[in-house]
Each structure stands twice: as C-alpha cells, then as structure tokens.
Enzyme design. Structure first.
Site, PDB file in Angstrom:
ATOM      1  N   LYS A  74     -15.916 -14.332 -58.891  1.00 57.60           N
ATOM      2  CA  LYS A  74     -15.217 -14.412 -60.181  1.00 57.60           C
ATOM      3  C   LYS A  74     -13.767 -14.518 -60.364  1.00 57.60           C
ATOM      4  O   LYS A  74     -13.135 -13.458 -59.775  1.00 57.60           O
ATOM      5  CB  LYS A  74     -15.745 -12.813 -60.792  1.00 57.60           C
ATOM      6  CG  LYS A  74     -15.300 -12.396 -62.120  1.00 57.60           C
ATOM      7  CD  LYS A  74     -16.185 -11.178 -62.723  1.00 57.60           C
ATOM      8  CE  LYS A  74     -15.554 -11.011 -64.085  1.00 57.60           C
ATOM      9  NZ  LYS A  74     -16.301  -9.922 -64.643  1.00 57.60           N
ATOM     10  N   LYS A 119     -18.029 -17.781 -61.612  1.00 59.36           N
ATOM     11  CA  LYS A 119     -17.481 -17.533 -62.981  1.00 59.36           C
ATOM     12  C   LYS A 119     -16.223 -17.571 -63.109  1.00 59.36           C
ATOM     13  O   LYS A 119     -15.392 -17.254 -62.334  1.00 59.36           O
ATOM     14  CB  LYS A 119     -18.135 -16.104 -63.524  1.00 59.36           C
ATOM     15  CG  LYS A 119     -17.698 -15.857 -64.659  1.00 59.36           C
ATOM     16  CD  LYS A 119     -18.124 -14.101 -64.836  1.00 59.36           C
ATOM     17  CE  LYS A 119     -17.423 -13.694 -65.932  1.00 59.36           C
ATOM     18  NZ  LYS A 119     -17.516 -12.213 -66.307  1.00 59.36           N
TER      19      LYS A 119
HETATM   20  C1  PBG Z   1     -16.773  -7.579 -66.762  1.00 62.53           C
HETATM   21  C2  PBG Z   1     -17.385  -8.687 -67.405  1.00 62.53           C
HETATM   22  C3  PBG Z   1     -16.584  -9.518 -68.076  1.00 62.53           C
HETATM   23  C4  PBG Z   1     -17.319 -10.591 -68.518  1.00 62.53           C
HETATM   24  C5  PBG Z   1     -18.548 -10.237 -67.997  1.00 62.53           C
HETATM   25  N1  PBG Z   1     -18.495  -9.515 -67.370  1.00 62.53           N
HETATM   26  C6  PBG Z   1     -15.092  -9.393 -68.370  1.00 62.53           C
HETATM   27  C7  PBG Z   1     -13.841  -9.419 -67.550  1.00 62.53           C
HETATM   28  O1  PBG Z   1     -14.002  -9.449 -66.556  1.00 62.53           O
HETATM   29  O2  PBG Z   1     -12.973  -9.224 -68.286  1.00 62.53           O
HETATM   30  C8  PBG Z   1     -17.096 -11.939 -68.896  1.00 62.53           C
HETATM   31  C9  PBG Z   1     -18.005 -12.931 -69.693  1.00 62.53           C
HETATM   32  C10 PBG Z   1     -17.422 -13.738 -70.668  1.00 62.53           C
HETATM   33  O3  PBG Z   1     -16.175 -14.047 -70.952  1.00 62.53           O
HETATM   34  O4  PBG Z   1     -18.367 -14.547 -71.403  1.00 62.53           O
HETATM   35  N2  PBG Z   1     -17.989  -6.396 -67.275  1.00 62.53           N
END
Ligand code: PBG
Length: 326
Positions: free
Chosen positions: A195, A248
């Site tokens: 991520k 991601k």
């Molecule tokens: C954190 C989380 C995020 C997303 C999914 N889980 C946000 C982040 O890390 O700031 C982002 C998903 C998206 O942008 O569609 N719980």
C-alpha cells in the site's frame, strides 16, 4: 514491392476472431464492491468528491445489495464510520458498531455474499491515523492488539475475509494468531500488503472523514519511488499467514501488480482507489471520455497485469456494462 511477412492484423479481422484469441477476461465475480456503512437509521449520505457513492446506514443496505447481486457481484468490502471518534479508536471494538451490524444485516438479507471487512483504525480515531499516536509518532506494537481484536470482532460477527489496511509491521501475524486462538481458522486474511502513500486516496478521506489531522501517512505507507519495499512487504505478509495479497492503488502501480503476482503463489488483488474512480467519473461527466469504455479498459488492464480480483467503486456499474456486452 515487398510484402510484410507477418500480418498481425489477420487476428483482428472480426469480433469473433478477436474473441477467439482474447487472453484476458473481466467478469462481475472478479469485482469487489466497497460499502461505507454508518450508524443510525435511514441515512444515505452523498460524498461530494465521489459522485454516485454513498454512506449508508445498515437498514438501507438491502437495495444496493440486491442491485449488486443481480448484476453478478458476489463480494463486498465494508468500511465503518462510527458516530463517535476518539484518540484510541475505541469504537472499532464495539460489537454494536456499524461494521458488525452490517455483517449481520447482509448475512440475513442474502447469505450468498462474501463479506470482507477493512481492519484499520483511521476511520475511528480523532487524529485520523492508522495507528495509535504518541506525541507525533505512530506507534506500531500497541496498535497490533487493537487490530487483532478488531479482526476477531469481525470474524465473530460473520466476516469471511478480514482485510488489514493499516500498514503496521507484524499485523498479519498478530491477526492470524488471534483468529487461530479463537478457532477462526477458516477466516481469510486479505492483506493490503503493498500500500503506497498515495494522493489518490483523497476522495476516500472525504467519504470517511478520516484525513490525518497532523502530518501524513508516509511513515507507514510506502514511498511510491520504491519497488523493493513492495517485494518485501508482499513476502512478509505471505510468511505471516495472509491468504491474498493486495496492491493499492492500481492504475499507477500496474508494474507492481505484475511483479507481485510473479513472486507469490497466493492470489493477488488490486484496489482501484477513490481518486482513480473520481478522475474517470469527472472526465466522463464532462463528456471528455467515454466512461463505460474507460471503466472496462482500466479494469481489464488491472486483470492483465495479474490481479485476480479488483476492489472498485465501479463494481456494480462495470458488472452491468459487462452483461450488456457479451
Ligand atoms: C485506510 C484505508 C484507506 C483506503 C482504504 N483503507 C485510506 C488511507 O490509507 O488513507 C483508501 C481507499 C480509497 O482511496 O479508495 N483505512
């Protein structure tokens, strides 16, 4: 006059020939629909930066569930927005919070769904970080306990798959231990293994009201200038007991999806995140691109890169487009 020796165009001659040699498929069952579930009753709140995406109270889920099911979507990913936030995200462990309630509601309404839950405290904390905060540092190890308990709570409520998105070190192992100790040996872990710290999460933070109140997430999410870190995170999460590895965001990280799927024997998922969604919708609404075609093209590209499954806010829309075009 010389003639070409190879004529690739022969294989593109007609729709039937193109279909005959097609290598990559996209089908509704590959798609995972994220749902933002909130407290209270009869609430369906729009999100300004994500047209057509809403926050739902659990009583309003049946309609969207039916629409998704009828389009062929079989998996949902739940994010909870609690009524009250605090420093430690304690509502994340409330058995009557939006996510456990939504799991129950979905199970009752349609037991066929695969239910996946986001495991992370940023939606539950006042500071908006994914870990407990001390001064201005994000604390790794004290956060693991909360994440493991949150995953257990979701498993007890009936989740099939828990999906930690926090990026704390060691959380997959902590969750796996907790699940095993409580006899949830069949609960899958889909880890957001890779991520990146991405500006493409902006609209999601509007949706969850979860933007960090100080600093940013770059001390735990990954630097987008790196590749080795992705390989390392993927290897570690597999060793710690993940069943599925996720990359991601998706579109700007197709190279990473290729690499991760090449180095693991686990299934790979990809998340087409909120910013990717909103950019396509904005251009589509302006008539600058053909939205339906771009949706199918981007999702197919993510499959081509090597992802088996894709989390996307277009899940229902894409499934409907696919059913219109055989
Ligand atoms: C954190 C989380 C995020 C997303 C999914 N889980 C946000 C982040 O890390 O700031 C982002 C998903 C998206 O942008 O569609 N719980």
């Amino acid at each position: 006059m010389s003639h070409p020796i190879e004529r690739p165009r022969r294989l593109r001659k007609s729709p039937s020939i193109r279909n005959l040699v097609r290598e990559v498929d996209l089908a509704p069952e590959h798609l995972i629909l994220p749902l933002f579930v909130t407290w209270g009753k009869n609430r369906k709140e729009p999100i300004s930066s994500m047209p057509n995406v809403f926050r739902y109270s659990t009583d309003l889920l049946p309609d969207i569930l039916d629409e998704a099911w009828n389009a062929g979507v079989r998996t949902v990913l739940l994010f909870g927005i609690p009524e009250i936030k605090d420093d430690s995200g304690s509502e994340a462990l409330n058995p009557d919070g939006p996510v456990p309630l939504a799991i129950g509601a979905i199970r009752t309404h349609n037991p066929g769904f695969v239910i996946m839950t986001d495991v992370c405290i940023d939606e539950y904390t006042t500071h908006g970080h994914c870990g407990l905060v001390c001064g201005d540092t994000i604390q790794n190890d004290p956060t693991l306990d909360i994440l493991a308990n949150m995953a257990l709570l979701h498993a007890q409520a009936g989740a099939d798959i828990v999906a930690p998105s926090d990026m704390m070190d060691g959380r997959v192992l902590a969750i796996r231990h907790m699940l095993d100790q409580n006899a949830f040996t069949d609960t899958l872990i889909l880890s957001y293994a890779v991520k990146y710290a991405s500006a493409l999460y902006g609209p999601f933070r509007d949706a969850m009201m979860s933007g960090p109140q100080f600093g940013d997430r770059s001390s735990y999410q990954m630097d987008f200038r790196g590749i080795k870190d992705a390989m390392r995170e993927a290897r570690l999460d597999a060793e710690e007991g993940a069943d599925i590895l996720m990359v991601k965001p998706a579109q700007a990280y197709l190279d990473i999806i290729v690499r991760v799927s090449g180095m693991t024997d686990l299934p790979v998922a990809a998340y087409q995140v909120s910013g990717e969604y909103s950019m396509i919708v904005a251009a589509g609404q302006n008539g600058w691109i053909d939205q339906d075609r771009v949706v199918i093209e981007t999702l197919t590209a993510i499959r081509r890169a090597g992802a088996q499954m894709i989390v996307t806010y277009f899940a229902v829309e894409a499934a409907k487009i696919l059913s219109r075009r055989p």
